[in-house]
Design an enzyme around this catalytic site. Structure first.
Site, PDB file in Angstrom:
ATOM      1  N   THR A  89      -5.406  -7.642  10.703  1.00 26.59           N
ATOM      2  CA  THR A  89      -5.841  -6.425  10.125  1.00 26.59           C
ATOM      3  C   THR A  89      -5.622  -5.274  10.921  1.00 26.59           C
ATOM      4  O   THR A  89      -5.030  -4.264  10.377  1.00 26.59           O
ATOM      5  CB  THR A  89      -7.487  -6.482   9.675  1.00 26.59           C
ATOM      6  OG1 THR A  89      -7.510  -7.524   9.023  1.00 26.59           O
ATOM      7  CG2 THR A  89      -7.937  -5.439   8.987  1.00 26.59           C
ATOM      8  N   PHE A 134     -15.675   3.500   7.355  1.00 33.33           N
ATOM      9  CA  PHE A 134     -14.232   3.868   7.211  1.00 33.33           C
ATOM     10  C   PHE A 134     -14.163   3.800   5.300  1.00 33.33           C
ATOM     11  O   PHE A 134     -12.968   4.150   4.937  1.00 33.33           O
ATOM     12  CB  PHE A 134     -13.194   3.066   7.883  1.00 33.33           C
ATOM     13  CG  PHE A 134     -13.386   1.501   7.559  1.00 33.33           C
ATOM     14  CD1 PHE A 134     -12.852   0.921   6.659  1.00 33.33           C
ATOM     15  CD2 PHE A 134     -14.093   0.848   8.424  1.00 33.33           C
ATOM     16  CE1 PHE A 134     -12.885  -0.512   6.293  1.00 33.33           C
ATOM     17  CE2 PHE A 134     -13.994  -0.542   8.278  1.00 33.33           C
ATOM     18  CZ  PHE A 134     -13.741  -1.244   7.327  1.00 33.33           C
ATOM     19  N   LYS A 149       0.847  -1.142  -0.039  1.00 34.32           N
ATOM     20  CA  LYS A 149      -0.062  -0.096   0.028  1.00 34.32           C
ATOM     21  C   LYS A 149       1.075   1.009   0.006  1.00 34.32           C
ATOM     22  O   LYS A 149       2.113   1.297   0.290  1.00 34.32           O
ATOM     23  CB  LYS A 149      -0.946  -0.018   1.211  1.00 34.32           C
ATOM     24  CG  LYS A 149      -1.900  -1.415   1.165  1.00 34.32           C
ATOM     25  CD  LYS A 149      -2.735  -1.132   2.264  1.00 34.32           C
ATOM     26  CE  LYS A 149      -3.940  -2.399   2.432  1.00 34.32           C
ATOM     27  NZ  LYS A 149      -4.982  -2.519   3.473  1.00 34.32           N
ATOM     28  N   HIS A 208      -1.889  -5.303   1.659  1.00 34.25           N
ATOM     29  CA  HIS A 208      -2.949  -6.004   1.368  1.00 34.25           C
ATOM     30  C   HIS A 208      -2.592  -7.621   0.973  1.00 34.25           C
ATOM     31  O   HIS A 208      -1.647  -7.733   0.187  1.00 34.25           O
ATOM     32  CB  HIS A 208      -3.776  -5.607   0.194  1.00 34.25           C
ATOM     33  CG  HIS A 208      -5.115  -6.495  -0.310  1.00 34.25           C
ATOM     34  ND1 HIS A 208      -6.342  -6.547   0.407  1.00 34.25           N
ATOM     35  CD2 HIS A 208      -4.998  -7.281  -1.364  1.00 34.25           C
ATOM     36  CE1 HIS A 208      -6.804  -7.437  -0.289  1.00 34.25           C
ATOM     37  NE2 HIS A 208      -6.270  -8.035  -1.302  1.00 34.25           N
ATOM     38  N   ARG A 220       2.318  -6.012   9.436  1.00 29.95           N
ATOM     39  CA  ARG A 220       1.361  -5.213  10.042  1.00 29.95           C
ATOM     40  C   ARG A 220       1.600  -4.732  11.366  1.00 29.95           C
ATOM     41  O   ARG A 220       1.631  -3.549  11.763  1.00 29.95           O
ATOM     42  CB  ARG A 220      -0.045  -5.542   9.816  1.00 29.95           C
ATOM     43  CG  ARG A 220      -0.420  -5.809   8.437  1.00 29.95           C
ATOM     44  CD  ARG A 220      -1.674  -6.443   8.072  1.00 29.95           C
ATOM     45  NE  ARG A 220      -2.372  -6.200   6.783  1.00 29.95           N
ATOM     46  CZ  ARG A 220      -3.530  -6.799   6.534  1.00 29.95           C
ATOM     47  NH1 ARG A 220      -4.115  -7.700   7.349  1.00 29.95           N
ATOM     48  NH2 ARG A 220      -4.193  -6.522   5.275  1.00 29.95           N
ATOM     49  N   ASN A 277      -2.073  -0.263   7.287  1.00 37.28           N
ATOM     50  CA  ASN A 277      -1.489  -1.808   7.733  1.00 37.28           C
ATOM     51  C   ASN A 277      -0.412  -2.309   6.621  1.00 37.28           C
ATOM     52  O   ASN A 277      -0.260  -3.248   6.493  1.00 37.28           O
ATOM     53  CB  ASN A 277      -2.356  -2.815   7.920  1.00 37.28           C
ATOM     54  CG  ASN A 277      -3.674  -2.911   6.990  1.00 37.28           C
ATOM     55  OD1 ASN A 277      -3.421  -2.378   5.731  1.00 37.28           O
ATOM     56  ND2 ASN A 277      -4.714  -3.598   7.369  1.00 37.28           N
ATOM     57  N   ARG A 290      -1.126 -14.439   4.623  1.00 40.93           N
ATOM     58  CA  ARG A 290      -2.037 -13.626   5.541  1.00 40.93           C
ATOM     59  C   ARG A 290      -1.300 -13.639   6.802  1.00 40.93           C
ATOM     60  O   ARG A 290      -1.421 -12.675   7.653  1.00 40.93           O
ATOM     61  CB  ARG A 290      -3.413 -14.440   5.596  1.00 40.93           C
ATOM     62  CG  ARG A 290      -4.201 -14.133   4.667  1.00 40.93           C
ATOM     63  CD  ARG A 290      -5.064 -12.804   4.392  1.00 40.93           C
ATOM     64  NE  ARG A 290      -5.642 -12.447   5.675  1.00 40.93           N
ATOM     65  CZ  ARG A 290      -6.426 -11.283   5.509  1.00 40.93           C
ATOM     66  NH1 ARG A 290      -6.525 -10.624   4.454  1.00 40.93           N
ATOM     67  NH2 ARG A 290      -7.376 -11.262   6.488  1.00 40.93           N
TER      68      ARG A 290
HETATM   69  N1  UDP Z   1      -9.732  -1.391   7.576  1.00 43.58           N
HETATM   70  C1  UDP Z   1      -9.931  -0.282   8.298  1.00 43.58           C
HETATM   71  N2  UDP Z   1     -10.617  -0.348   9.545  1.00 43.58           N
HETATM   72  C2  UDP Z   1     -11.398  -1.513   9.916  1.00 43.58           C
HETATM   73  C3  UDP Z   1     -11.333  -2.505   9.058  1.00 43.58           C
HETATM   74  C4  UDP Z   1     -10.542  -2.316   7.802  1.00 43.58           C
HETATM   75  O1  UDP Z   1      -9.280   0.651   8.045  1.00 43.58           O
HETATM   76  O2  UDP Z   1     -11.811  -1.543  10.869  1.00 43.58           O
HETATM   77  C5  UDP Z   1      -9.039  -1.291   6.480  1.00 43.58           C
HETATM   78  C6  UDP Z   1      -7.773  -1.905   6.573  1.00 43.58           C
HETATM   79  O3  UDP Z   1      -6.636  -0.877   5.706  1.00 43.58           O
HETATM   80  C7  UDP Z   1      -8.038  -3.078   5.804  1.00 43.58           C
HETATM   81  C8  UDP Z   1      -8.837  -2.836   4.806  1.00 43.58           C
HETATM   82  O4  UDP Z   1      -9.649  -1.954   5.178  1.00 43.58           O
HETATM   83  O5  UDP Z   1      -6.686  -3.814   5.548  1.00 43.58           O
HETATM   84  C9  UDP Z   1      -9.743  -3.923   4.011  1.00 43.58           C
HETATM   85  O6  UDP Z   1     -10.379  -4.453   5.359  1.00 43.58           O
HETATM   86  P1  UDP Z   1     -10.352  -6.098   5.366  1.00 43.58           P
HETATM   87  O7  UDP Z   1     -11.444  -6.402   6.577  1.00 43.58           O
HETATM   88  O8  UDP Z   1     -10.450  -6.824   4.187  1.00 43.58           O
HETATM   89  O9  UDP Z   1      -8.943  -6.594   6.076  1.00 43.58           O
HETATM   90  P2  UDP Z   1      -7.892  -7.415   5.387  1.00 43.58           P
HETATM   91  O10 UDP Z   1      -8.390  -8.519   4.499  1.00 43.58           O
HETATM   92  O11 UDP Z   1      -6.958  -6.274   4.470  1.00 43.58           O
HETATM   93  O12 UDP Z   1      -7.126  -8.027   6.651  1.00 43.58           O
HETATM   94 MG    MG Z   2      -9.856  -8.345   3.044  1.00 47.66          MG
END
Ligand code: UDP
Ligand code: MG
Length: 173
Positions: free
Chosen positions: A103, A64, A16, A131, A114, A128, A97
């Site tokens: 996350t 968000f 990112k 992705h 992260r 974070n 992952r």
């Molecule tokens: N995100 C955020 N706040 C939250 C959840 C997610 O800012 O409460 C952002 C974060 O950058 C995250 C992205 O949205 O990586 C996508 O969310 P997802 O739930 O898909 O998490 P990921 O798969 O990236 O772990």
């Molecule tokens: Mg996701």
């Protein structure tokens, strides 16, 4: 999991804008190399609003979401690019992952990408750093969204040949 049960998977990783701005690309690729996967595609991308919205379409109702779209487009970091990669190998999705971490960077293992490099902004966005696709359905959807078949060095999904009548391409002058 025993080796016999391991499934070859492909997964999308996006470094990112915060990762690029903080010069973390090398650290991230080094950390991901622990998983012993291979890189089968890579490109630096200026993320359009359309790509960002499609990529995160499952989150469109989250409070968000607007901030997330400007974050992935680099508007928070004055860095309008990301690096997209496809990693392939046994259990690639879970491996990546796990190296990426949770996350929420505050809850992520401190040795994960992260956990080590992420932060939560005052507006509540989880910056974070990377992705990583969450499951096989998502990895296929995301890889097809970010890459054309010819940008991936191995055949991954079925393709079809089409002839386009008028194609405008940008060439070197
Ligand atoms: N995100 C955020 N706040 C939250 C959840 C997610 O800012 O409460 C952002 C974060 O950058 C995250 C992205 O949205 O990586 C996508 O969310 P997802 O739930 O898909 O998490 P990921 O798969 O990236 O772990
Ligand atoms: Mg996701």
């Amino acid at each position: 999991m025993s080796k016999g049960k391991e499934k070859v998977q492909s997964t999308l990783v996006v470094v990112k804008p915060d990762g690029l701005k903080k010069s973390l690309t090398g650290n991230i690729i080094t950390k991901l190399s622990e998983a012993r996967l291979i890189i089968i595609a890579a490109r630096v991308v200026k993320v359009s609003n359309e790509l960002a919205t499609e990529h995160y379409k499952q989150l469109k109702d989250k409070p968000f979401f607007p901030e997330l779209i400007s974050y992935i487009q680099g508007k928070h970091h004055n860095c309008e690019r990301v690096m997209a990669l496809v990693y392939q190998g046994p259990n690639a999705i879970e491996h990546v992952r796990s190296i990426a971490g949770s996350t929420n960077p505050e809850e992520a293992d401190p040795t994960s990408i992260r956990g080590a490099y992420g932060r939560i902004t005052t507006k509540g966005v989880y910056e974070n750093v990377i992705h990583a696709s969450s499951d096989e359905k998502e990895s296929e959807r995301e890889i097809k969204l970010w890459f054309k078949p010819e940008e991936i060095v191995v055949p991954l999904y079925p393709t079809l040949n089409t002839t386009k009548k008028t194609v405008h391409v940008l060439e070197w002058a």
